[in-house]
Write an enzyme that holds these catalytic residues in place. Structure first.
Site, short mmCIF file in Angstrom:
data_model
loop_
_atom_site.label_atom_id
_atom_site.label_comp_id
_atom_site.label_asym_id
_atom_site.label_seq_id
_atom_site.Cartn_x
_atom_site.Cartn_y
_atom_site.Cartn_z
N ILE A 147 0.83 -1.21 0.00
CA ILE A 147 0.00 0.00 0.00
C ILE A 147 0.86 1.26 0.00
CG2 ILE A 147 -1.76 1.29 1.26
CD1 ILE A 147 -2.63 -1.47 2.47
N ASP A 166 10.88 3.18 5.76
CA ASP A 166 10.66 1.75 6.00
C ASP A 166 12.02 1.07 6.15
OD1 ASP A 166 10.09 -0.97 5.97
OD2 ASP A 166 8.46 -0.77 4.52
N ARG A 230 -4.11 0.43 11.33
CA ARG A 230 -4.74 -0.17 12.52
C ARG A 230 -4.85 0.91 13.59
NH1 ARG A 230 -6.16 -3.50 9.59
NH2 ARG A 230 -5.89 -5.74 9.64
N ASP A 254 -9.51 4.72 9.62
CA ASP A 254 -10.43 3.67 9.16
C ASP A 254 -10.85 2.80 10.35
OD1 ASP A 254 -11.83 2.58 7.05
OD2 ASP A 254 -10.22 1.28 6.34
N GLU A 259 -13.60 6.08 21.90
CA GLU A 259 -12.67 7.15 22.28
C GLU A 259 -12.43 8.12 21.12
OE1 GLU A 259 -9.37 4.76 23.53
OE2 GLU A 259 -8.69 6.38 24.87
N HIS A 271 -13.92 1.20 8.59
CA HIS A 271 -13.06 0.12 8.08
C HIS A 271 -13.44 -0.27 6.65
CE1 HIS A 271 -10.65 -3.81 9.09
NE2 HIS A 271 -10.06 -3.05 8.19
N LEU A 272 -13.36 0.72 5.75
CA LEU A 272 -13.76 0.49 4.36
C LEU A 272 -12.57 0.29 3.42
CD1 LEU A 272 -16.71 3.05 3.88
CD2 LEU A 272 -16.81 0.61 4.36
N GLY A 273 -11.36 0.28 4.01
CA GLY A 273 -10.15 0.22 3.17
C GLY A 273 -10.21 -0.84 2.09
N ALA A 274 -10.64 -2.04 2.46
CA ALA A 274 -10.61 -3.15 1.50
C ALA A 274 -11.99 -3.45 0.95
CB ALA A 274 -10.03 -4.39 2.18
N1 LIG Z 1 -8.02 -0.44 6.27
C1 LIG Z 1 -7.98 -1.61 5.68
O1 LIG Z 1 -9.00 -2.18 5.30
C2 LIG Z 1 -6.64 -2.26 5.43
C3 LIG Z 1 -6.49 -3.05 4.29
C4 LIG Z 1 -5.23 -3.61 4.05
C5 LIG Z 1 -4.20 -3.39 4.96
N2 LIG Z 1 -4.42 -2.67 6.07
C6 LIG Z 1 -3.34 -2.44 7.04
O2 LIG Z 1 -2.25 -1.86 6.37
C7 LIG Z 1 -1.05 -2.55 6.70
C8 LIG Z 1 -0.09 -2.49 5.54
O3 LIG Z 1 -0.61 -3.24 4.45
P1 LIG Z 1 0.31 -3.64 3.21
O4 LIG Z 1 -0.53 -4.45 2.29
O5 LIG Z 1 1.03 -2.46 2.69
O6 LIG Z 1 1.34 -4.60 3.95
P2 LIG Z 1 2.83 -4.96 3.53
O7 LIG Z 1 3.20 -6.13 4.37
O8 LIG Z 1 2.94 -5.07 2.06
O9 LIG Z 1 3.68 -3.68 3.98
C9 LIG Z 1 3.95 -3.35 5.31
C10 LIG Z 1 5.26 -2.59 5.31
O10 LIG Z 1 5.48 -2.08 6.62
C11 LIG Z 1 6.86 -2.14 6.85
N3 LIG Z 1 7.15 -2.03 8.28
C12 LIG Z 1 7.02 -2.97 9.24
N4 LIG Z 1 7.39 -2.48 10.43
C13 LIG Z 1 7.75 -1.18 10.20
C14 LIG Z 1 8.23 -0.15 11.04
N5 LIG Z 1 8.42 -0.34 12.34
N6 LIG Z 1 8.51 1.05 10.48
C15 LIG Z 1 8.32 1.27 9.15
N7 LIG Z 1 7.89 0.30 8.31
C16 LIG Z 1 7.60 -0.90 8.84
C17 LIG Z 1 7.28 -3.47 6.25
O11 LIG Z 1 8.67 -3.50 5.99
C18 LIG Z 1 6.46 -3.50 4.98
O12 LIG Z 1 7.18 -2.96 3.89
C19 LIG Z 1 -1.52 -3.96 7.05
O13 LIG Z 1 -0.64 -4.61 7.93
C20 LIG Z 1 -2.88 -3.74 7.68
O14 LIG Z 1 -2.73 -3.55 9.06
C21 LIG Z 1 -5.62 -2.08 6.33
O1 LIG Z 2 -11.33 -7.60 5.32
C1 LIG Z 2 -11.42 -6.38 5.41
O2 LIG Z 2 -12.43 -5.73 5.12
C2 LIG Z 2 -10.23 -5.55 5.90
C3 LIG Z 2 -8.91 -6.18 5.65
C4 LIG Z 2 -7.74 -5.33 6.10
O3 LIG Z 2 -7.89 -4.78 7.36
C5 LIG Z 2 -6.44 -6.10 5.97
O4 LIG Z 2 -5.64 -6.07 6.89
O5 LIG Z 2 -6.24 -6.68 4.90
#
Ligand SMILES: NC(=O)c1ccc[n+]([C@@H]2O[C@H](COP(=O)([O-])OP(=O)(O)OC[C@H]3O[C@@H](n4cnc5c(N)ncnc54)[C@H](O)[C@@H]3O)[C@@H](O)[C@H]2O)c1
Ligand SMILES: O=C(O)CC[C@@H](O)C(=O)O
Length: 386
Positions: A147, A166, A230, A254, A259, A271-274
């Site tokens: 992302i 990162d 998160r 999201d 609170e 929580h609409l990200g995905a």
């Molecule tokens: N809102 C949603 O619906 C939704 C959807 C998908 C993902 N997410 C959240 O977003 C996060 C990221 O998703 P993604 O697909 O990019 O995951 P990903 O695993 O591709 O990327 C996560 C990145 O974070 C980096 N990282 C880990 N610890 C770190 C730190 N202390 N400092 C800086 N960088 C660090 C990792 O090296 C990695 O490159 C997920 O873990 C999830 O919690 C939320």
């Molecule tokens: O399933 C969802 O709607 C959210 C998923 C998202 O939080 C994730 O970490 O991939």
């Protein structure tokens, strides 16, 4: 028949990948071979001894007790990148929401319904919703995974200056990152220099509460923060102070909580990200394929707790073993097989942290006594014959 228990609503096109002559997929399954889950927490759930695998249709696995799964020989999978575009698009939307007071403005506009001369009221009152443009501003992106990289690259095309941080960036992500994105040497650089900060890291022991009082104190006044990753990455009590004092001008999240909803200048998205059909389909298809590969062939693809090991299936019988990553395991396993005079055709082994995975291929059937002999080896956690 393989029994797959559906914990959340999983897109049908994913379930279609599981042949109904071999799979039962239902919410009510007594002794599941596998769970298909999205965001529901499994931390308080006791797992049946039948459970072999959990597939998370999504990326974050903080809702799954990984250590407990490893100890019980349960493989856990996620779907890297499958929902990244959906989140990137919401992150862009969040940049504008954080700037332009759009959500407050919409609520206010709706409140004018039924009043006389709405058009005049709009022109008179709109001044309270002025907000800056993002072009020319500096965006700091924490976490350059699937992302984060997409957010950086697109923000550059929206004329933002982009800084990325990162320390664990993968080679793949580094390849994808635009050369126009600057590397921040540390988090302090992101905190002190950026007008907007968007966080895209997993929730871990290291990242929990990453944005706290100390971090807010370093940030530019009026910084705008976007958290679609998160809720627990941010210390809520410290955030409330920073929003109250005006240090943080807006927090878009999201992950609404009681609170957070009580704080000023918060834009809360449920929580609409995905939540796009494309992302839900992608995640479901990825997750179903991972389960099928593991249950039918013993191949591990995109596991978060076991080593990935994928070998094309031959005609041989496979013995798949999850074992501890300790000395003499292979010797003991092969001795158990050789003890009954079976010839090993192929042997594959890979380790990851405290655990290892071994595939032994045999020409012909494998007696229960061999499975028992392997299972009795100290350090072996689970044995399956396929
Ligand atoms: N809102 C949603 O619906 C939704 C959807 C998908 C993902 N997410 C959240 O977003 C996060 C990221 O998703 P993604 O697909 O990019 O995951 P990903 O695993 O591709 O990327 C996560 C990145 O974070 C980096 N990282 C880990 N610890 C770190 C730190 N202390 N400092 C800086 N960088 C660090 C990792 O090296 C990695 O490159 C997920 O873990 C999830 O919690 C939320
Ligand atoms: O399933 C969802 O709607 C959210 C998923 C998202 O939080 C994730 O970490 O991939």
């Amino acid at each position: 028949m393989y029994q797959v228990k559906l914990i959340n609503k999983i897109a049908p096109c994913g379930l279609d990948k599981l042949d109904r002559t071999k799979y039962v997929c239902a919410e009510e399954v007594e002794h599941p071979d596998a769970l298909l889950v999205r965001s529901t927490s499994l931390h308080e759930i006791e797992f049946d001894s039948s459970l072999l695998a959990i597939a998370r249709a999504g990326i974050g696995v903080n809702n799954i007790p990984l250590e407990r799964c490893s100890e019980a020989g349960i493989a856990v999978f996620n779907t890297p990148g499958a929902n990244a575009n959906a989140v990137k698009e919401l992150a862009l939307c969040a940049l504008f929401l954080a700037s332009r007071k759009i959500s407050d403005g919409i609520v206010w506009a709706k409140s004018l319904a039924g009043q006389a001369e709405v058009e005049k009221l709009v022109e008179k009152g709109k001044g309270q919703f002025v907000g800056p443009e993002i072009a020319g501003k500096k965006l700091g992106v924490i976490g350059l995974g699937a992302i984060g990289v997409m957010v950086c690259n697109t923000a550059h095309h929206l004329d933002m200056e982009v800084l990325g941080y990162d320390p664990y960036i993968s080679v793949d992500s580094a390849w994808k990152l635009s050369r126009f994105v600057d590397k921040a040497a540390d988090l302090n650089t992101i905190f002190t220099e950026c007008d907007y900060i968007s966080i895209h890291v997993p929730l871990t022991k290291e990242t929990r509460g990453m944005l706290d009082r100390e971090a807010f104190a370093k940030m530019k006044k009026n910084v705008r923060i976007i958290n679609l990753a998160r809720g627990e990455l941010v210390n809520n009590a410290d955030l409330a102070e920073a929003l109250e004092s005006g240090e943080v001008a807006c927090y878009v999240t999201d992950f609404p909580s009681e609170e957070v909803l009580g704080m000023k200048n918060v834009v809360a998205i449920p929580h609409l990200g995905a939540s796009t059909p494309e992302s839900e389909d992608n995640c479901a298809v990825f997750a179903a394929r991972e389960l099928r590969e593991y249950l039918e062939n013993g191949n591990i693809v995109n596991s978060v707790n076991l080593p990935n090991l994928e070998v094309p299936r031959s005609a041989h019988t496979r013995i798949c073993i999850i074992n501890r990553n300790i000395p003499n395991m292979l010797q003991s396993i092969t001795a158990a097989v050789a003890g009954v005079n079976l010839n090993i055709e192929n042997l594959y082994n890979k380790s990851r942290g405290d655990y290892a995975y071994t595939i032994v291929e045999i020409d012909g059937p494998v007696a229960d006594s061999v499975v028992k002999a392997i299972g009795d080896v100290d350090g072996v956690i689970r044995v399956r014959v396929l």
